[in-house]
Write a protein that holds these residues in place. Sequence first.
Motif, short mmCIF file in Angstrom:
data_model
loop_
_atom_site.label_atom_id
_atom_site.label_comp_id
_atom_site.label_asym_id
_atom_site.label_seq_id
_atom_site.Cartn_x
_atom_site.Cartn_y
_atom_site.Cartn_z
N LEU A 185 0.86 -1.18 0.00
CA LEU A 185 0.00 0.00 0.00
C LEU A 185 0.90 1.23 0.00
CD1 LEU A 185 -2.75 1.43 0.34
CD2 LEU A 185 -2.42 1.19 2.81
N VAL A 186 0.66 2.16 -0.91
CA VAL A 186 1.43 3.39 -0.99
C VAL A 186 0.50 4.56 -0.72
CG1 VAL A 186 2.87 4.85 -2.46
CG2 VAL A 186 3.01 2.36 -2.67
N LEU A 187 0.85 5.39 0.26
CA LEU A 187 0.03 6.52 0.65
C LEU A 187 0.83 7.81 0.57
CD1 LEU A 187 -1.52 5.02 3.90
CD2 LEU A 187 -2.62 5.20 1.68
N SER A 188 0.13 8.90 0.35
CA SER A 188 0.75 10.22 0.45
C SER A 188 0.23 10.87 1.72
CB SER A 188 0.36 11.08 -0.75
OG SER A 188 0.87 10.54 -1.93
N ARG A 189 1.12 11.43 2.52
CA ARG A 189 0.75 12.09 3.77
C ARG A 189 1.51 13.40 3.85
NH1 ARG A 189 -3.42 10.85 6.21
NH2 ARG A 189 -3.85 11.23 4.06
N ARG A 190 0.94 14.35 4.53
CA ARG A 190 1.61 15.63 4.79
C ARG A 190 2.00 15.67 6.27
NH1 ARG A 190 -2.54 17.59 1.08
NH2 ARG A 190 -1.47 18.45 -0.73
N THR A 191 2.85 16.63 6.61
CA THR A 191 3.26 16.81 8.00
C THR A 191 2.02 16.91 8.89
OG1 THR A 191 5.26 17.93 7.30
CG2 THR A 191 4.58 18.26 9.58
N LEU A 224 -2.64 1.65 11.89
CA LEU A 224 -2.46 0.23 11.55
C LEU A 224 -3.13 -0.59 12.63
CD1 LEU A 224 1.35 0.40 10.71
CD2 LEU A 224 -0.56 0.58 9.13
N GLY A 225 -4.07 -1.43 12.24
CA GLY A 225 -4.79 -2.23 13.23
C GLY A 225 -5.58 -1.32 14.16
N ASP A 226 -5.68 -1.73 15.41
CA ASP A 226 -6.44 -0.97 16.39
C ASP A 226 -5.58 -0.05 17.25
OD1 ASP A 226 -8.83 -2.15 15.62
OD2 ASP A 226 -8.55 -3.84 16.98
N ASP A 227 -4.27 -0.30 17.30
CA ASP A 227 -3.48 0.40 18.31
C ASP A 227 -2.11 0.89 17.86
OD1 ASP A 227 -2.47 -2.12 18.04
OD2 ASP A 227 -2.66 -2.68 20.13
N ILE A 228 -1.91 1.04 16.55
CA ILE A 228 -0.63 1.56 16.05
C ILE A 228 -0.92 2.76 15.16
CG2 ILE A 228 1.44 1.08 14.70
CD1 ILE A 228 1.01 -1.90 15.42
N THR A 229 -0.29 3.89 15.48
CA THR A 229 -0.45 5.10 14.68
C THR A 229 0.92 5.57 14.21
OG1 THR A 229 -2.38 5.73 16.00
CG2 THR A 229 -1.36 7.46 14.67
N VAL A 230 1.02 5.81 12.91
CA VAL A 230 2.24 6.33 12.31
C VAL A 230 1.94 7.75 11.85
CG1 VAL A 230 3.95 6.03 10.48
CG2 VAL A 230 2.91 4.02 11.55
N THR A 231 2.72 8.72 12.36
CA THR A 231 2.49 10.13 12.07
C THR A 231 3.71 10.73 11.39
OG1 THR A 231 1.09 10.29 14.03
CG2 THR A 231 1.86 12.36 13.09
N ILE A 232 3.48 11.50 10.34
CA ILE A 232 4.56 12.23 9.69
C ILE A 232 4.82 13.48 10.52
CG2 ILE A 232 5.34 13.38 7.57
CD1 ILE A 232 4.82 10.28 7.40
N VAL A 281 14.53 13.89 3.64
CA VAL A 281 14.46 13.24 4.95
C VAL A 281 13.07 13.43 5.55
CG1 VAL A 281 15.38 13.21 7.30
CG2 VAL A 281 16.92 13.58 5.37
N VAL A 282 12.48 12.35 5.98
CA VAL A 282 11.15 12.38 6.60
C VAL A 282 11.26 11.86 8.02
CG1 VAL A 282 8.79 11.51 6.47
CG2 VAL A 282 10.06 11.96 4.37
N ARG A 283 10.79 12.63 9.00
CA ARG A 283 10.75 12.17 10.39
C ARG A 283 9.38 11.57 10.63
NH1 ARG A 283 11.52 16.20 14.49
NH2 ARG A 283 11.84 14.42 15.85
N VAL A 284 9.38 10.34 11.14
CA VAL A 284 8.15 9.59 11.35
C VAL A 284 8.04 9.25 12.83
CG1 VAL A 284 6.94 7.45 10.78
CG2 VAL A 284 8.30 8.61 9.04
#
Length: 78
Positions: free
Chosen positions: A2-8, A14-22, A29-32
């Motif tokens: 899956l490829v997504l575009s996200r902004r800052t 992901l699932g019920d309890d994992i959040t990935v934030t830009i 360089v992208v800080r995640v």
Amino acid sequence: MLVLSRRTGESVVLGDDITVTILEVRGDVVRVGIDAPRSVKVHRAELLAELASSNQSAASPPEDAVASLAEAMRKRQE
């Protein structure tokens, strides 16, 4: 994949309890930020590859070490 575009400031859940934030984008360089339970292992891929390589090297002794051990065992039996 899956490829997504996200902004800052935007996130992916992901699932019920994992959040990935830009957090920040500077040039290439992208800080995640990853918010996940402690039971979820999060590792950088390059460190896992390095660890696997290191483990492989440690588990495979050099050929001369094997030959030396075999010779020592033969001498011990005599």
